[in-house]
Design a protein around this motif. Structure first.
Motif, PDB file in Angstrom:
ATOM      1  N   PHE A  10       0.790  -1.564 -14.134  1.00 54.62           N
ATOM      2  CA  PHE A  10      -0.531  -1.025 -13.841  1.00 54.62           C
ATOM      3  C   PHE A  10      -1.599  -2.048 -14.236  1.00 54.62           C
ATOM      4  O   PHE A  10      -1.487  -2.712 -15.269  1.00 54.62           O
ATOM      5  CB  PHE A  10      -0.755   0.289 -14.578  1.00 54.62           C
ATOM      6  CG  PHE A  10       0.030   1.439 -13.995  1.00 54.62           C
ATOM      7  CD1 PHE A  10      -0.282   1.948 -12.741  1.00 54.62           C
ATOM      8  CD2 PHE A  10       1.082   1.991 -14.695  1.00 54.62           C
ATOM      9  CE1 PHE A  10       0.444   3.002 -12.204  1.00 54.62           C
ATOM     10  CE2 PHE A  10       1.816   3.055 -14.162  1.00 54.62           C
ATOM     11  CZ  PHE A  10       1.494   3.556 -12.907  1.00 54.62           C
ATOM     12  N   ALA A  34      -0.058  -4.114  -5.670  1.00 53.89           N
ATOM     13  CA  ALA A  34       0.060  -2.833  -4.969  1.00 53.89           C
ATOM     14  C   ALA A  34      -1.193  -1.997  -5.193  1.00 53.89           C
ATOM     15  O   ALA A  34      -1.785  -2.030  -6.276  1.00 53.89           O
ATOM     16  CB  ALA A  34       1.286  -2.069  -5.462  1.00 53.89           C
ATOM     17  N   PHE A  85      -2.751   2.036  -4.565  1.00 56.32           N
ATOM     18  CA  PHE A  85      -2.288   3.406  -4.335  1.00 56.32           C
ATOM     19  C   PHE A  85      -3.258   4.396  -4.973  1.00 56.32           C
ATOM     20  O   PHE A  85      -4.055   4.021  -5.841  1.00 56.32           O
ATOM     21  CB  PHE A  85      -0.885   3.583  -4.919  1.00 56.32           C
ATOM     22  CG  PHE A  85      -0.660   2.946  -6.256  1.00 56.32           C
ATOM     23  CD1 PHE A  85      -1.141   3.535  -7.410  1.00 56.32           C
ATOM     24  CD2 PHE A  85       0.011   1.719  -6.353  1.00 56.32           C
ATOM     25  CE1 PHE A  85      -0.929   2.933  -8.649  1.00 56.32           C
ATOM     26  CE2 PHE A  85       0.218   1.109  -7.589  1.00 56.32           C
ATOM     27  CZ  PHE A  85      -0.250   1.723  -8.745  1.00 56.32           C
ATOM     28  N   TYR A  92       0.851  -1.196   0.000  1.00 55.71           N
ATOM     29  CA  TYR A  92       0.000   0.000   0.000  1.00 55.71           C
ATOM     30  C   TYR A  92       0.884   1.242   0.000  1.00 55.71           C
ATOM     31  O   TYR A  92       1.906   1.274   0.690  1.00 55.71           O
ATOM     32  CB  TYR A  92      -0.880   0.018   1.247  1.00 55.71           C
ATOM     33  CG  TYR A  92      -1.716  -1.223   1.436  1.00 55.71           C
ATOM     34  CD1 TYR A  92      -2.842  -1.463   0.650  1.00 55.71           C
ATOM     35  CD2 TYR A  92      -1.383  -2.168   2.406  1.00 55.71           C
ATOM     36  CE1 TYR A  92      -3.607  -2.604   0.825  1.00 55.71           C
ATOM     37  CE2 TYR A  92      -2.146  -3.307   2.599  1.00 55.71           C
ATOM     38  CZ  TYR A  92      -3.256  -3.528   1.799  1.00 55.71           C
ATOM     39  OH  TYR A  92      -4.012  -4.660   1.978  1.00 55.71           O
ATOM     40  N   PHE A  93       0.460   2.254  -0.761  1.00 60.68           N
ATOM     41  CA  PHE A  93       1.237   3.488  -0.839  1.00 60.68           C
ATOM     42  C   PHE A  93       0.359   4.711  -0.575  1.00 60.68           C
ATOM     43  O   PHE A  93      -0.858   4.687  -0.779  1.00 60.68           O
ATOM     44  CB  PHE A  93       1.888   3.630  -2.226  1.00 60.68           C
ATOM     45  CG  PHE A  93       2.958   2.605  -2.481  1.00 60.68           C
ATOM     46  CD1 PHE A  93       4.239   2.785  -1.987  1.00 60.68           C
ATOM     47  CD2 PHE A  93       2.671   1.441  -3.182  1.00 60.68           C
ATOM     48  CE1 PHE A  93       5.221   1.830  -2.200  1.00 60.68           C
ATOM     49  CE2 PHE A  93       3.645   0.484  -3.400  1.00 60.68           C
ATOM     50  CZ  PHE A  93       4.930   0.685  -2.907  1.00 60.68           C
ATOM     51  N   ALA A  94       1.042   5.792  -0.131  1.00 62.27           N
ATOM     52  CA  ALA A  94       0.433   7.109   0.078  1.00 62.27           C
ATOM     53  C   ALA A  94      -0.761   6.994   1.036  1.00 62.27           C
ATOM     54  O   ALA A  94      -0.665   6.315   2.041  1.00 62.27           O
ATOM     55  CB  ALA A  94       0.087   7.745  -1.270  1.00 62.27           C
ATOM     56  N   TRP A  95      -1.908   7.669   0.717  1.00 67.42           N
ATOM     57  CA  TRP A  95      -2.983   7.647   1.718  1.00 67.42           C
ATOM     58  C   TRP A  95      -3.653   6.284   1.841  1.00 67.42           C
ATOM     59  O   TRP A  95      -4.291   5.991   2.846  1.00 67.42           O
ATOM     60  CB  TRP A  95      -3.999   8.770   1.520  1.00 67.42           C
ATOM     61  CG  TRP A  95      -4.721   8.856   0.191  1.00 67.42           C
ATOM     62  CD1 TRP A  95      -4.510   9.785  -0.774  1.00 67.42           C
ATOM     63  CD2 TRP A  95      -5.798   8.023  -0.279  1.00 67.42           C
ATOM     64  NE1 TRP A  95      -5.370   9.567  -1.828  1.00 67.42           N
ATOM     65  CE2 TRP A  95      -6.171   8.503  -1.552  1.00 67.42           C
ATOM     66  CE3 TRP A  95      -6.474   6.916   0.243  1.00 67.42           C
ATOM     67  CZ2 TRP A  95      -7.185   7.912  -2.314  1.00 67.42           C
ATOM     68  CZ3 TRP A  95      -7.481   6.321  -0.512  1.00 67.42           C
ATOM     69  CH2 TRP A  95      -7.829   6.823  -1.768  1.00 67.42           C
ATOM     70  N   ALA A 111      -1.451  -2.140  -9.176  1.00 66.76           N
ATOM     71  CA  ALA A 111      -0.432  -2.716 -10.058  1.00 66.76           C
ATOM     72  C   ALA A 111      -0.253  -4.178  -9.659  1.00 66.76           C
ATOM     73  O   ALA A 111      -0.298  -4.506  -8.474  1.00 66.76           O
ATOM     74  CB  ALA A 111       0.893  -1.970  -9.921  1.00 66.76           C
ATOM     75  N   PRO A 170      -4.303   7.707  -7.444  1.00 64.48           N
ATOM     76  CA  PRO A 170      -3.784   8.163  -8.734  1.00 64.48           C
ATOM     77  C   PRO A 170      -2.449   8.885  -8.524  1.00 64.48           C
ATOM     78  O   PRO A 170      -2.288   9.624  -7.547  1.00 64.48           O
ATOM     79  CB  PRO A 170      -4.873   9.133  -9.224  1.00 64.48           C
ATOM     80  CG  PRO A 170      -6.128   8.617  -8.582  1.00 64.48           C
ATOM     81  CD  PRO A 170      -5.713   8.110  -7.230  1.00 64.48           C
ATOM     82  N   VAL A 171      -1.503   8.654  -9.438  1.00 65.41           N
ATOM     83  CA  VAL A 171      -0.133   9.138  -9.223  1.00 65.41           C
ATOM     84  C   VAL A 171      -0.056  10.663  -9.386  1.00 65.41           C
ATOM     85  O   VAL A 171      -0.834  11.261 -10.133  1.00 65.41           O
ATOM     86  CB  VAL A 171       0.865   8.432 -10.159  1.00 65.41           C
ATOM     87  CG1 VAL A 171       0.806   6.929  -9.942  1.00 65.41           C
ATOM     88  CG2 VAL A 171       0.597   8.785 -11.621  1.00 65.41           C
ATOM     89  N   THR A 172       0.904  11.269  -8.671  1.00 67.40           N
ATOM     90  CA  THR A 172       1.045  12.737  -8.679  1.00 67.40           C
ATOM     91  C   THR A 172       2.513  13.161  -8.721  1.00 67.40           C
ATOM     92  O   THR A 172       2.911  14.110  -8.058  1.00 67.40           O
ATOM     93  CB  THR A 172       0.369  13.354  -7.434  1.00 67.40           C
ATOM     94  OG1 THR A 172       0.936  12.769  -6.248  1.00 67.40           O
ATOM     95  CG2 THR A 172      -1.116  13.135  -7.441  1.00 67.40           C
ATOM     96  N   GLY A 173       3.325  12.441  -9.503  1.00 67.12           N
ATOM     97  CA  GLY A 173       4.738  12.823  -9.605  1.00 67.12           C
ATOM     98  C   GLY A 173       4.952  13.913 -10.636  1.00 67.12           C
ATOM     99  O   GLY A 173       4.018  14.603 -11.054  1.00 67.12           O
TER     100      GLY A 173
END
Lengths: 84, 150
Positions: free
Chosen positions: A62, A76, A78, A5-8, A57, A80-83
């Motif tokens: 993805f 995984a 997470f 798990y990532f981020a929030w 993913a 939506p990505v924000t890089g």
């Protein structure tokens, strides 16, 4: 299976990673894995409350709700990505 | 074959540019994009989290797509992770080609796709102590989608 798990999503679940030796028979794709995970705790339920806000993913590629999952996979979840 | 790095350290635009041009005579244009941490709404710092096992491979796939679409002589993508302060550089995209159009277009393509297809997440810290995760923006999706038809 390793679930990351990532981020929030990680913050709501309360863990960065979980390992599952045995999964219920009905878990065969990302969508059914989400349904299984969301029932594990209030934190999991909060993380997956709005499935449209959670991306996935499978083995570092993805995925969509219909992507198959099997024992040994790394899955995984997470936002939506924000890089960039 | 593009150079892709994910690192906490700062990058050196001059050194990375020289690496794509020195000792060769076929480069006619070098385009660069540097993304910088902005201090919107009282932002004090920003932390970039990523998915280490996936990140470099995801960026490499995007870079390979740029190399398939444009005749590049070189391509470098460096994305920083960790905690950044306003003014700090976050991401570097460099593209080199014989002609300017390929360099400029591929550079724009790379940053547009990086924003929507590489597993990074930004968390903002504000001067009043609050924190929030940055939400994905519809305009970033639209910017990425304009390259689909190419």
């Amino acid at each position: 299976m390793r679930v990351l798990y990532f981020a929030w999503v990680r913050q709501k679940v309360g863990a960065a990673e979980e390992a599952f030796d045995d999964l219920p028979a009905g878990v065969h794709d990302v969508g059914s894995l989400v349904a299984f995970l969301a029932a594990r705790s209030p934190g999991h339920a909060a993380a997956f409350a709005n499935p449209r806000q959670v991306r996935a993913a499978v083995n570092q590629e993805f995925a969509t709700p219909g992507t198959p999952v099997k024992p040994g996979d790394e899955v995984a979840f997470f936002p939506p990505v924000t890089g960039g | 074959m593009a150079t892709v790095r994910v690192q906490e350290a700062h990058f050196d635009l001059g050194a990375e540019s020289a690496a794509l041009t020195s000792g060769r005579s076929d480069v006619g244009g070098l385009a660069s994009f540097v993304g910088i941490c902005r201090a919107d709404d009282g932002l004090a710092a920003m932390t970039l989290e990523h998915y280490p096992a996936m990140t470099e491979a995801a960026i490499a796939r995007i870079a390979a797509e740029a190399e398939r679409r444009w005749p590049l002589t070189g391509c470098t993508v460096i994305h920083r992770v960790g905690r950044m302060l306003p003014g700090d550089p976050i991401v570097l995209v460099l593209t080199a080609s014989a002609h300017r159009a390929a360099a400029l277009e591929s550079c724009a393509f790379l940053i547009d796709w990086l924003k929507t297809r590489a597993p990074f997440w930004k968390r903002e810290e504000f001067a009043d102590g609050t924190e929030r995760w940055v939400e994905a923006k519809a305009e970033d999706d639209q910017a990425a989608e304009r390259w689909q038809a190419a």
